[in-house]
Scaffold this motif. Structure first.
Motif, PDB file in Angstrom:
ATOM      1  N   PRO A 114     -54.781  44.647  42.173  1.00  4.40           N
ATOM      2  CA  PRO A 114     -53.859  45.563  42.051  1.00  4.40           C
ATOM      3  C   PRO A 114     -52.910  46.118  43.318  1.00  4.40           C
ATOM      4  CG  PRO A 114     -56.044  46.339  41.173  1.00  4.40           C
ATOM      5  CD  PRO A 114     -56.135  45.083  41.840  1.00  4.40           C
ATOM      6  N   ALA A 115     -53.602  46.115  44.542  1.00  5.45           N
ATOM      7  CA  ALA A 115     -52.932  46.373  45.690  1.00  5.45           C
ATOM      8  C   ALA A 115     -52.053  45.343  45.946  1.00  5.45           C
ATOM      9  CB  ALA A 115     -53.790  46.983  46.787  1.00  5.45           C
ATOM     10  N   LEU A 116     -52.285  44.112  45.872  1.00 11.17           N
ATOM     11  CA  LEU A 116     -51.568  42.877  46.029  1.00 11.17           C
ATOM     12  C   LEU A 116     -50.327  43.023  45.174  1.00 11.17           C
ATOM     13  CD1 LEU A 116     -50.810  40.290  47.674  1.00 11.17           C
ATOM     14  CD2 LEU A 116     -52.303  39.108  46.007  1.00 11.17           C
ATOM     15  N   LEU A 117     -50.269  43.136  43.890  1.00 11.65           N
ATOM     16  CA  LEU A 117     -49.322  43.043  43.029  1.00 11.65           C
ATOM     17  C   LEU A 117     -48.344  44.157  43.360  1.00 11.65           C
ATOM     18  CD1 LEU A 117     -51.565  42.233  39.827  1.00 11.65           C
ATOM     19  CD2 LEU A 117     -49.832  40.623  41.087  1.00 11.65           C
ATOM     20  N   GLU A 118     -48.842  45.360  43.562  1.00 11.73           N
ATOM     21  CA  GLU A 118     -47.995  46.565  43.977  1.00 11.73           C
ATOM     22  C   GLU A 118     -47.161  46.301  45.310  1.00 11.73           C
ATOM     23  OE1 GLU A 118     -48.573  51.318  44.905  1.00 11.73           O
ATOM     24  OE2 GLU A 118     -50.048  50.080  44.313  1.00 11.73           O
ATOM     25  N   ALA A 119     -47.784  45.413  46.292  1.00  8.65           N
ATOM     26  CA  ALA A 119     -47.200  45.279  47.380  1.00  8.65           C
ATOM     27  C   ALA A 119     -45.855  44.226  47.196  1.00  8.65           C
ATOM     28  CB  ALA A 119     -48.054  44.615  48.418  1.00  8.65           C
ATOM     29  N   VAL A 120     -46.139  43.060  46.330  1.00  3.32           N
ATOM     30  CA  VAL A 120     -45.261  42.242  45.699  1.00  3.32           C
ATOM     31  C   VAL A 120     -44.112  42.699  45.064  1.00  3.32           C
ATOM     32  CG1 VAL A 120     -44.917  40.120  44.237  1.00  3.32           C
ATOM     33  CG2 VAL A 120     -46.922  40.180  45.903  1.00  3.32           C
ATOM     34  N   ALA A 121     -44.538  43.796  44.153  1.00  2.00           N
ATOM     35  CA  ALA A 121     -43.498  44.555  43.378  1.00  2.00           C
ATOM     36  C   ALA A 121     -42.367  45.273  44.165  1.00  2.00           C
ATOM     37  CB  ALA A 121     -44.013  45.406  42.114  1.00  2.00           C
ATOM     38  N   ALA A 122     -43.272  45.709  45.246  1.00  2.00           N
ATOM     39  CA  ALA A 122     -42.198  46.506  46.493  1.00  2.00           C
ATOM     40  C   ALA A 122     -41.465  45.420  47.137  1.00  2.00           C
ATOM     41  CB  ALA A 122     -43.086  47.278  47.283  1.00  2.00           C
ATOM     42  N   LEU A 123     -41.785  44.312  47.539  1.00  2.00           N
ATOM     43  CA  LEU A 123     -40.901  43.313  48.193  1.00  2.00           C
ATOM     44  C   LEU A 123     -39.804  42.886  47.395  1.00  2.00           C
ATOM     45  CD1 LEU A 123     -43.644  41.096  49.567  1.00  2.00           C
ATOM     46  CD2 LEU A 123     -42.129  42.559  51.016  1.00  2.00           C
ATOM     47  N   ARG A 124     -40.015  42.734  45.938  1.00  2.00           N
ATOM     48  CA  ARG A 124     -39.141  42.316  44.995  1.00  2.00           C
ATOM     49  C   ARG A 124     -37.977  43.384  44.786  1.00  2.00           C
ATOM     50  NH1 ARG A 124     -42.781  39.456  41.722  1.00  2.00           N
ATOM     51  NH2 ARG A 124     -42.237  37.223  41.757  1.00  2.00           N
ATOM     52  N   GLY A 125     -38.477  44.648  44.886  1.00  2.00           N
ATOM     53  CA  GLY A 125     -37.603  45.688  44.818  1.00  2.00           C
ATOM     54  C   GLY A 125     -36.707  45.840  46.083  1.00  2.00           C
ATOM     55  N   GLN A 126     -37.114  45.125  47.233  1.00  2.00           N
ATOM     56  CA  GLN A 126     -36.084  45.248  48.223  1.00  2.00           C
ATOM     57  C   GLN A 126     -35.353  44.348  48.245  1.00  2.00           C
ATOM     58  OE1 GLN A 126     -39.280  45.176  51.203  1.00  2.00           O
ATOM     59  NE2 GLN A 126     -39.678  47.423  51.425  1.00  2.00           N
ATOM     60  N   GLY A 127     -35.687  42.976  47.180  1.00  2.00           N
ATOM     61  CA  GLY A 127     -34.596  42.061  47.433  1.00  2.00           C
ATOM     62  C   GLY A 127     -35.377  40.629  47.657  1.00  2.00           C
ATOM     63  N   PHE A 128     -36.651  40.675  48.485  1.00  2.00           N
ATOM     64  CA  PHE A 128     -37.136  39.599  48.592  1.00  2.00           C
ATOM     65  C   PHE A 128     -37.505  38.382  47.423  1.00  2.00           C
ATOM     66  CE2 PHE A 128     -37.968  42.152  52.469  1.00  2.00           C
ATOM     67  CZ  PHE A 128     -37.512  41.276  53.335  1.00  2.00           C
ATOM     68  N   ARG A 129     -37.609  37.045  47.752  1.00  2.32           N
ATOM     69  CA  ARG A 129     -38.013  36.329  46.771  1.00  2.32           C
ATOM     70  C   ARG A 129     -39.586  36.017  47.139  1.00  2.32           C
ATOM     71  NH1 ARG A 129     -35.565  30.952  46.277  1.00  2.32           N
ATOM     72  NH2 ARG A 129     -35.734  31.220  43.928  1.00  2.32           N
ATOM     73  N   ILE A 130     -40.466  35.548  46.271  1.00  3.02           N
ATOM     74  CA  ILE A 130     -41.824  35.586  46.383  1.00  3.02           C
ATOM     75  C   ILE A 130     -42.137  34.154  46.002  1.00  3.02           C
ATOM     76  CG2 ILE A 130     -44.144  36.312  45.632  1.00  3.02           C
ATOM     77  CD1 ILE A 130     -42.364  38.394  47.070  1.00  3.02           C
ATOM     78  N   SER A 131     -43.071  33.572  47.001  1.00  4.88           N
ATOM     79  CA  SER A 131     -43.664  32.224  46.821  1.00  4.88           C
ATOM     80  C   SER A 131     -45.166  32.299  46.833  1.00  4.88           C
ATOM     81  CB  SER A 131     -43.128  31.110  47.990  1.00  4.88           C
ATOM     82  OG  SER A 131     -44.084  30.003  47.872  1.00  4.88           O
ATOM     83  N   ALA A 132     -45.837  31.598  45.878  1.00  2.00           N
ATOM     84  CA  ALA A 132     -47.366  31.546  46.097  1.00  2.00           C
ATOM     85  C   ALA A 132     -47.494  30.286  46.759  1.00  2.00           C
ATOM     86  CB  ALA A 132     -48.105  31.398  44.480  1.00  2.00           C
ATOM     87  N   ASP A 133     -48.167  30.451  47.949  1.00  6.86           N
ATOM     88  CA  ASP A 133     -48.526  29.193  48.851  1.00  6.86           C
ATOM     89  C   ASP A 133     -49.950  28.604  48.496  1.00  6.86           C
ATOM     90  OD1 ASP A 133     -48.293  27.299  50.563  1.00  6.86           O
ATOM     91  OD2 ASP A 133     -47.391  28.692  52.281  1.00  6.86           O
ATOM     92  N   GLY A 134     -49.965  27.507  48.824  1.00  3.55           N
ATOM     93  CA  GLY A 134     -51.376  26.848  49.006  1.00  3.55           C
ATOM     94  C   GLY A 134     -52.254  26.696  47.485  1.00  3.55           C
ATOM     95  N   VAL A 135     -51.373  26.722  46.418  1.00  2.85           N
ATOM     96  CA  VAL A 135     -51.960  26.388  45.046  1.00  2.85           C
ATOM     97  C   VAL A 135     -52.600  25.122  45.234  1.00  2.85           C
ATOM     98  CG1 VAL A 135     -51.172  26.575  42.764  1.00  2.85           C
ATOM     99  CG2 VAL A 135     -50.238  28.258  44.360  1.00  2.85           C
ATOM    100  N   GLY A 136     -53.683  24.803  44.379  1.00  2.00           N
ATOM    101  CA  GLY A 136     -54.253  23.480  44.258  1.00  2.00           C
ATOM    102  C   GLY A 136     -55.308  23.241  45.377  1.00  2.00           C
ATOM    103  N   ASP A 137     -55.177  23.805  46.528  1.00  2.00           N
ATOM    104  CA  ASP A 137     -56.162  23.707  47.531  1.00  2.00           C
ATOM    105  C   ASP A 137     -56.723  24.940  48.030  1.00  2.00           C
ATOM    106  OD1 ASP A 137     -57.591  21.751  49.143  1.00  2.00           O
ATOM    107  OD2 ASP A 137     -56.353  22.389  50.739  1.00  2.00           O
ATOM    108  N   GLY A 138     -56.199  26.003  47.570  1.00  2.00           N
ATOM    109  CA  GLY A 138     -56.646  27.373  47.863  1.00  2.00           C
ATOM    110  C   GLY A 138     -57.451  28.021  46.771  1.00  2.00           C
ATOM    111  N   ASP A 139     -57.447  29.453  47.005  1.00  2.00           N
ATOM    112  CA  ASP A 139     -58.610  30.096  45.854  1.00  2.00           C
ATOM    113  C   ASP A 139     -57.726  31.208  44.917  1.00  2.00           C
ATOM    114  OD1 ASP A 139     -57.812  31.835  47.888  1.00  2.00           O
ATOM    115  OD2 ASP A 139     -59.761  32.638  48.037  1.00  2.00           O
ATOM    116  N   VAL A 140     -56.435  30.876  44.565  1.00  2.00           N
ATOM    117  CA  VAL A 140     -55.515  31.764  43.825  1.00  2.00           C
ATOM    118  C   VAL A 140     -56.136  31.595  42.684  1.00  2.00           C
ATOM    119  CG1 VAL A 140     -53.616  30.142  43.793  1.00  2.00           C
ATOM    120  CG2 VAL A 140     -53.512  32.569  43.253  1.00  2.00           C
TER     121      VAL A 140
END
Length: 547
Positions: A114-140
């Protein structure tokens, strides 16, 4: 005392568009000399945030106009609730937040979602784009990935050995409105695999290694014959987006001239308001021609550049290449070479597309499609249908694959002549094509054999239109046989397995008298006879997938 920042260096690695071969961004990579501040940053959110800020400042000093990718640990975002210092640094550097993508880096274990999603929403509100890194070899977790709804998913190159997984991730990205990027591409075969599996972007040593000076020129291997990017109904505009040269709407003509003369690769400048919405478009050639006139510099240098611009041409980020061509076709002919601004749902500029890129890609698509058409019916061949079967399997969709042919076609040709036989085949193809709707795909695989790929609910109306017709060749009545196999998600692994289940159903349909239709389902014994009179003498009926 020396600070750890005294031994810290940054390198830049290009993110490459596989369709256009252009650089669409630069990932900023911290390169400590001695010590391991990266391991420390993983444990210290404040340090991690400071690294992101220093990376952007370094990029600014390199005077690159390319969009930037900044790595930040997921735990950092969850702990700090956003990155206010990064937003301030970007603004101070004269850049816009939507020119910066925050690459959210694993690990995700023990990170409060929940804290991560809230932070990402705040970044989006500022205008930043979001990338999910390390998919497939990470633990997302997959659920968290969909909740993040990133603008970009970065996939580890190790998954290229599992093309079904890459195709499935492309389907997920399409649903999320995200682009798919493959990281760590080192060989030309990996590049070809990334392209054929549906990735739109890539980065790795093959294109350019990380360097201290940002690289705008990269090596992109030529596309192998028959290897085309995975597309839906017309290539998406996302596949052609280039970085845009942006200046504030209040910029002077002198500022625009300085940008253009210092960046020969820039074909135009977009003037944007405070929210990043394009308000004027300045075309390079027309602008410089006005400025180079006898009194051009004296007249315009200190005046607003907007006076020398035109209303911008824009398309949404979800548009297709064909829709962009529609936009270009409307209006003045002398603006056909203008860049088209690509905007998000808020109207903010995400980049530009160039007409030359679109025309080249669409032409290649049409050539490849034409090469695969059957010359008699002008319908696609088996490759187009089987490729779509594999995509639906990867997407986890239920589908129906059908095989249709003319009964005793050799006797038809021998009795009525090959010209009458050809006309019959063309007529069957026309009816199939006319009755196909929505997601239904029809292919002519040679002779009198057709393949039909459809959603299960589309089967009955299509079969009725084709099988209820009175067919004849040279005045002789003709019957058809139709065999269908239903494939539920997970029941088959590829088109070859689906075809293997379909083969005995075709044999069963051919064993019936008159026009026939049999239907089976993978995993269930036997089959249903939907049309056709009793089994002809001496004909054994096989069960789906057996014998």
């Amino acid at each position: 005392m020396r600070s750890w920042t005294d031994t810290l260096r940054f390198a830049f690695q290009p993110v490459v568009n596989l369709t256009t071969g252009g650089v669409v961004g630069l990932e900023i990579l911290a390169r400590p000399v001695g010590g391991d501040c990266l391991a420390e940053a993983r444990r210290d959110p404040e340090l991690d945030a400071r690294l992101a800020v220093l990376g952007v400042r370094t990029a600014t000093h390199r005077e690159t106009l390319l969009p930037l990718h900044v790595n930040v640990f997921a735990a950092t975002l969850a702990d700090l609730g956003g990155l206010t210092p990064l937003h301030d640094t970007v603004r101070e550097a004269g850049r816009l937040p939507w020119e910066v993508t925050v690459d959210v880096v694993p690990p995700y274990t023990h990170v409060p979602q929940p804290a991560l999603l809230e932070a990402v929403a705040a970044l989006r509100g500022q205008g930043f784009r979001i990338s999910a890194d390390g998919v497939g070899d990470g633990d997302v977790p997959l659920r968290l990935l969909t909740d993040l709804a990133p603008d970009l998913v970065k996939l580890d190159a190790s998954l290229l050995a599992r093309p079904a997984a890459v195709r499935a991730m492309r389907t997920l990205c399409d649903g999320l409105g995200a682009l798919l990027c493959v990281e760590g591409v080192e060989t030309e075969s990996q590049c070809a695999a990334a392209l054929s599996s549906g990735a739109q972007l890539a980065q790795g040593e093959l294109f350019a290694p990380p360097t201290r000076l940002p690289a705008a020129d990269v090596y992109v291997p030529p596309r192998s014959p028959g290897v085309a990017p995975l597309t839906r109904s017309g290539p998406s505009v996302r596949e052609f987006v280039r970085p845009a040269a942006l200046l504030p709407a209040t910029a002077s003509a002198g500022q625009v001239r300085a940008l253009l003369t210092g960046s020969p690769e820039v074909s135009g400048v977009l003037l944007v308001d405070a929210a990043g919405v394009p308000v004027r478009s300045v075309h390079r050639s027309r602008f410089l021609l006005s400025m180079s006139g006898r009194y051009g510099h004296a007249l315009y240098a200190d005046r607003p550049a907007a006076k020398l611009g035109d209303p911008p041409r824009t398309v949404g980020i979800d548009a297709t290449a064909w829709e962009v061509l529609d936009v270009v076709a409307v209006g003045d002919r002398d603006r056909t070479s203008d860049d088209v601004a690509v905007v998000d749902r808020h109207g903010r500029c995400m980049g530009v597309v160039r007409l030359a890129d679109l025309v080249r890609a669409l032409a290649e698509t049409r050539v490849e499609e034409a090469a695969g058409l059957n010359p008699l019916t002008r319908l696609p061949g088996s490759d187009a249908i089987t490729g779509e079967v594999d995509r639906r399997i990867a997407a986890g969709r239920t589908f129906a694959l059908s095989w249709l042919d003319v009964d005793h076609f050799k006797q038809v040709n021998d009795g009525a002549g090959f010209a009458a036989g050809d006309e019959l085949i063309r007529a069957v193809g026309r009816v199939l094509q006319r009755s196909a709707s929505g997601a239904t795909r029809v292919g002519h695989i040679g002779g009198d054999d057709f393949l039909v790929l459809a959603d299960p609910e589309a089967l009955d109306p299509l079969a009725a239109e084709v099988l209820d017709a009175s067919w004849s060749a040279g005045g002789r009545p003709v019957t058809l046989s139709l065999a269908t196999v239903l494939c539920a998600p997970g029941s088959v692994t590829d088109h070859r397995q689906a075809a293997a289940f379909l083969a005995p159903l075709k044999q069963a349909a051919k064993s019936l008298r008159g026009t026939s239709w049999v239907l089976g389902q993978v995993g269930l014994p036997g089959h249903e006879i939907r049309r056709g009179a009793g089994v002809a003498a001496g004909c054994a009926v096989a069960e789906p997938g057996r014998g």
